[in-house]
Structure formats: C-alpha cells, structure tokens
Write an enzyme that holds these catalytic residues in place. Structure first.
Site, PDB file in Angstrom:
ATOM      1  N   HIS A 154      45.537 -72.230 -38.727  1.00 16.23           N
ATOM      2  CA  HIS A 154      45.270 -72.798 -39.908  1.00 16.23           C
ATOM      3  C   HIS A 154      46.047 -73.812 -40.178  1.00 16.23           C
ATOM      4  CE1 HIS A 154      41.278 -71.057 -40.760  1.00 16.23           C
ATOM      5  NE2 HIS A 154      41.725 -69.899 -40.824  1.00 16.23           N
ATOM      6  N   HIS A 184      46.451 -66.413 -35.929  1.00 10.98           N
ATOM      7  CA  HIS A 184      45.129 -66.839 -36.593  1.00 10.98           C
ATOM      8  C   HIS A 184      45.563 -67.517 -37.718  1.00 10.98           C
ATOM      9  CE1 HIS A 184      40.634 -66.588 -37.869  1.00 10.98           C
ATOM     10  NE2 HIS A 184      41.588 -66.823 -38.990  1.00 10.98           N
ATOM     11  N   GLU A 185      46.514 -67.203 -38.540  1.00 12.80           N
ATOM     12  CA  GLU A 185      46.694 -68.106 -39.897  1.00 12.80           C
ATOM     13  C   GLU A 185      47.586 -69.083 -39.648  1.00 12.80           C
ATOM     14  OE1 GLU A 185      44.952 -67.450 -42.475  1.00 12.80           O
ATOM     15  OE2 GLU A 185      44.309 -65.255 -41.497  1.00 12.80           O
ATOM     16  N   CYS A 196      36.492 -65.416 -40.217  1.00 15.14           N
ATOM     17  CA  CYS A 196      37.377 -66.018 -41.000  1.00 15.14           C
ATOM     18  C   CYS A 196      36.791 -66.166 -42.352  1.00 15.14           C
ATOM     19  CB  CYS A 196      37.430 -67.526 -40.274  1.00 15.14           C
ATOM     20  SG  CYS A 196      38.642 -68.540 -41.187  1.00 15.14           S
TER      21      CYS A 196
END
Length: 184
Positions: free
Chosen positions: A157, A153-154, A110
């Site tokens: 966030h 993953h994004e 990351c």
C-alpha cells in the site's frame, strides 16, 4: 477513532501513489495517525466494538488507506502458532526475503476493496523487515506465514500496489508452483 468512513476505497487515486518517508523523530500528528491505524485493526477484531461502529474486521491498515500519503502501517494478528504480532511502524522496509513463495489459500482481502476478488496472491514465504515504532525504537522482524503475507500487503500500500495486481487473471485459482499454501 477511525471508522470505515475514514477508509478510502478502490479507485481513489491516493491508493496508487507512493507514500513519503516519515521524517524522524516523528511529529505528534504522525504519532497520532499511526496510533489510530493500530487502534482501528484492534477494534475491528473486537465483536462488540466492530458491531457498534460497523467496522469491517482487518488485520492490517496502511496510512494511504486513510488518504495519508506517508509510510506508516499497523498490523494486529495472531499467526498459525498462536503468536501475536501487534505493530505500528514508521517507514517499514523489507530488507531481505526468501526466494520461496507462499499464498493464502482463501485469497486476500482489503479494507479498501469492497468486493471479494478471488485468486491466489504470490508473496515471499519469509521476509525480514525494519521499521521504527511509535516510541522511536528501531525494530527488525523476521516473519513467515500469515504475518509475512500481511506485512507485505501493507507495505505494498505504501508503494501504490494493490493485492489483486499479483493475481493471475487468466487462471486466478491455479496453485502457484512450489509455493506454500497457508490456511487462515
């Protein structure tokens, strides 16, 4: 142009907050922010630009990583079969996913985390997501493999979740039962 100076690091409180929906149609400022996220990931993969500006290479970036708590992500990657996924999306949302899991054999990294954190990160093997492009077009993407993992993953966030939250801390490199191991 965004640089590593603009990316907040692990431990910053904004990385643990839930980002707000972007109202449609987006403002010019929101379009500019979203565009800059995509520009960063594209530039970071260009050896000359990345060396010139000391950019760490990345395949995805979310607005909270530049301390903007809005639901915006950018992804720029070529998957295992050579397909390019280059998207900048407002309000991306996973609308369905497989029961089957997958993980990156090399683990995840990351741009907001400066050290390597070894361990397998279980993700859904396949997802379908919806989002809105910078031009206001609604898109629906069916993803698998590396693309599926990167978008998850994004989107995490946007919900204040970091990839290492999923790692089995007792045995980080124990293969995940029944999951597809994806090579990068």
């Amino acid at each position: 142009m965004l640089t590593m100076e603009d990316i907040i690091r692990d431990g910053h409180p904004s990385l643990r907050k839930v980002a707000a929906e972007v109202s449609m149609p987006p403002s010019e400022e929101d379009k500019q922010i979203l565009s800059s996220l995509l520009e960063y990931v594209i530039n970071s993969q260009n050896p000359e630009i990345s060396a010139q500006y000391s950019l760490r290479p990345g395949i995805g970036l979310a607005a909270p990583q530049i301390n903007v708590l809005k639901r915006m992500i950018a992804v720029h990657l070529t998957d295992e079969s050579g397909t390019l996924y280059s998207y900048a999306l407002f309000n991306p949302k996973i609308i369905s996913h497989s029961v089957e899991k997958a993980y990156l054999q090399a683990g995840e990294g990351c741009l907001s985390v400066d050290k390597a954190i070894p361990g397998y990160v279980p993700r859904h093997a396949r997802i379908t997501l919806k989002g809105t492009t910078i031009d206001g077009e609604e898109v629906k993407l069916r993803l698998k493999g590396l693309a599926s993992i990167c978008f998850q993953h994004e989107i995490d966030h946007l919900n204040g979740i970091m990839f290492y939250d999923y790692i089995n801390h007792e045995d980080p490199l124990r293969p995940i039962d029944g999951a597809i191991a994806i090579e990068r």
